[in-house]
Enzyme design. Structure first.
Site, PDB file in Angstrom:
ATOM      1  N   GLU A   1       2.488  -0.932   4.597  1.00 30.17           N
ATOM      2  CA  GLU A   1       2.181   0.454   4.244  1.00 30.17           C
ATOM      3  C   GLU A   1       3.500   1.183   3.960  1.00 30.17           C
ATOM      4  O   GLU A   1       4.438   1.133   4.757  1.00 30.17           O
ATOM      5  CB  GLU A   1       1.450   1.153   5.384  1.00 30.17           C
ATOM      6  CG  GLU A   1       0.010   0.701   5.585  1.00 30.17           C
ATOM      7  CD  GLU A   1      -0.966   1.376   4.628  1.00 30.17           C
ATOM      8  OE1 GLU A   1      -0.535   2.232   3.829  1.00 30.17           O
ATOM      9  OE2 GLU A   1      -2.171   1.045   4.689  1.00 30.17           O
TER      10      GLU A   1
ATOM     11  N   HIS B   1       0.844  -1.194   0.000  1.00 33.68           N
ATOM     12  CA  HIS B   1       0.000   0.000   0.000  1.00 33.68           C
ATOM     13  C   HIS B   1       0.879   1.244   0.000  1.00 33.68           C
ATOM     14  O   HIS B   1       2.053   1.182   0.352  1.00 33.68           O
ATOM     15  CB  HIS B   1      -0.828   0.082   1.295  1.00 33.68           C
ATOM     16  CG  HIS B   1      -1.578  -1.145   1.668  1.00 33.68           C
ATOM     17  ND1 HIS B   1      -2.950  -1.226   1.603  1.00 33.68           N
ATOM     18  CD2 HIS B   1      -1.166  -2.344   2.155  1.00 33.68           C
ATOM     19  CE1 HIS B   1      -3.352  -2.414   2.028  1.00 33.68           C
ATOM     20  NE2 HIS B   1      -2.277  -3.114   2.366  1.00 33.68           N
ATOM     21  N   TYR B   2       0.306   2.402  -0.322  1.00 35.30           N
ATOM     22  CA  TYR B   2       0.901   3.640   0.150  1.00 35.30           C
ATOM     23  C   TYR B   2      -0.025   4.230   1.202  1.00 35.30           C
ATOM     24  O   TYR B   2      -1.216   3.909   1.263  1.00 35.30           O
ATOM     25  CB  TYR B   2       1.224   4.629  -0.960  1.00 35.30           C
ATOM     26  CG  TYR B   2       0.091   5.223  -1.782  1.00 35.30           C
ATOM     27  CD1 TYR B   2      -1.124   5.632  -1.240  1.00 35.30           C
ATOM     28  CD2 TYR B   2       0.277   5.456  -3.153  1.00 35.30           C
ATOM     29  CE1 TYR B   2      -2.118   6.210  -2.012  1.00 35.30           C
ATOM     30  CE2 TYR B   2      -0.710   6.037  -3.930  1.00 35.30           C
ATOM     31  CZ  TYR B   2      -1.896   6.421  -3.362  1.00 35.30           C
ATOM     32  OH  TYR B   2      -2.876   7.003  -4.124  1.00 35.30           O
ATOM     33  N   THR B   3       0.563   5.102   2.061  1.00 36.16           N
ATOM     34  CA  THR B   3      -0.222   5.614   3.196  1.00 36.16           C
ATOM     35  C   THR B   3      -1.268   6.632   2.778  1.00 36.16           C
ATOM     36  O   THR B   3      -2.333   6.719   3.391  1.00 36.16           O
ATOM     37  CB  THR B   3       0.716   6.236   4.235  1.00 36.16           C
ATOM     38  OG1 THR B   3       1.558   7.216   3.592  1.00 36.16           O
ATOM     39  CG2 THR B   3       1.588   5.173   4.890  1.00 36.16           C
TER      40      THR B   3
ATOM     41  N   HIS C   1      -2.325  -3.100  -3.482  1.00 35.04           N
ATOM     42  CA  HIS C   1      -3.678  -2.928  -2.951  1.00 35.04           C
ATOM     43  C   HIS C   1      -4.669  -2.765  -4.105  1.00 35.04           C
ATOM     44  O   HIS C   1      -5.793  -3.266  -4.058  1.00 35.04           O
ATOM     45  CB  HIS C   1      -3.698  -1.692  -2.038  1.00 35.04           C
ATOM     46  CG  HIS C   1      -4.855  -1.650  -1.103  1.00 35.04           C
ATOM     47  ND1 HIS C   1      -5.152  -0.543  -0.344  1.00 35.04           N
ATOM     48  CD2 HIS C   1      -5.805  -2.569  -0.783  1.00 35.04           C
ATOM     49  CE1 HIS C   1      -6.224  -0.781   0.396  1.00 35.04           C
ATOM     50  NE2 HIS C   1      -6.640  -2.012   0.139  1.00 35.04           N
TER      51      HIS C   1
END
Length: 253
Positions: A97, A32-34, A139
């Site tokens: 993340e 994921h990225y945050t 994601h």
């Protein structure tokens, strides 16, 4: 829980209360990225009981790794998602993340120290849990349309060259016929079948509907990043064919 020994030796521990028991052994990594302004803010949010979200790991831009949930537990990172028809992705996956503000807050390239840390972390997880290469996913792969992270700037090639994940060289962009929203034919049915065969949640109907377009966009973000438009041009289709051929080539006889 006041603390636990990190599963990843290089990680520091900050415990999130947002976790539960696993229903099955993990066989997947979801990246994921945050999507928040700062890494500190993302770390605090993932450890806030009010957020009801968490991840096993957070990787800061300087390469610092924070573990928030034990790998043996079920973190709450994937949300509504699916892969190969399995809908409880949280139970069968480990979530990472990666600090980046994301598309709505100034999406930027991922720094090398951060990616080096992600590679090392993924290698450790793969070794501990025997994760297949084709199950190191975005994601956006498991939640197409609802999520677009870590996005088209994420350097999947760097991970693959370091021995993490599944990738093939994307076919070159060329002018020619495309499959697009509104099309309905056998070629669309074949495209949907290939996407489903790789693992994407798409109905094989022969109709290039909005959901098919969204899934094509997700595929492009991961495997054909030069152009993300949801239209299945020759480059997209050939890249997908190469990817499936690569899976067959390494599958047990």
């Amino acid at each position: 829980m006041s603390g636990f020994p990190p599963d990843e030796p290089s990680a520091e521990v900050r415990v999130s209360p947002n976790f539960g028991p696993r229903r099955e052994k993990p066989d997947m990594i979801v990246l994921h990225y945050t999507g928040m302004e700062t890494g500190a803010g993302a770390e605090a949010w993932l450890c806030d009981p009010a957020s009801e979200v968490s991840s096993h790991y957070l990787v800061h831009e300087d390469g610092r790794i924070v573990q928030m949930v034990r790998e043996s537990d079920r973190a709450w990172h994937a949300g509504k998602s699916s892969w190969f028809g399995r809908s409880d992705i949280n139970s069968c996956s480990l979530g990472i993340e990666i600090v980046n503000p994301g598309h709505s807050l100034g999406y930027r390239n991922f720094p090398k120290p951060q990616i080096d840390a992600v590679i090392g972390l993924c290698k450790g997880i793969v070794q501990r849990h025997t994760i297949p290469a084709q199950r190191v996913l975005a994601h956006s792969d498991v939640a197409p349309g609802r999520k677009i992270d870590p996005g088209e700037k994420f350097p999947w090639k760097a991970l693959f060259e370091a021995g993490v994940g599944h990738l093939v060289e994307a076919a070159p962009l060329r002018r020619g016929a495309v499959l697009k929203a509104g099309d309905a034919n056998a070629e669309v049915e074949m495209l949907q079948s290939m996407l489903a065969l790789y693992g994407y949640g798409v109905e094989i109907s022969g109709n290039f509907d909005r959901h098919t377009e969204i899934v094509v966009e997700a595929f492009q973000r991961h495997f054909r990043q030069r152009k993300v438009d949801g239209m299945a041009d020759g480059s997209t289709i050939r890249t997908l064919e190469r990817l499936l051929a690569s899976v067959r080539a390494v599958s047990p006889k």
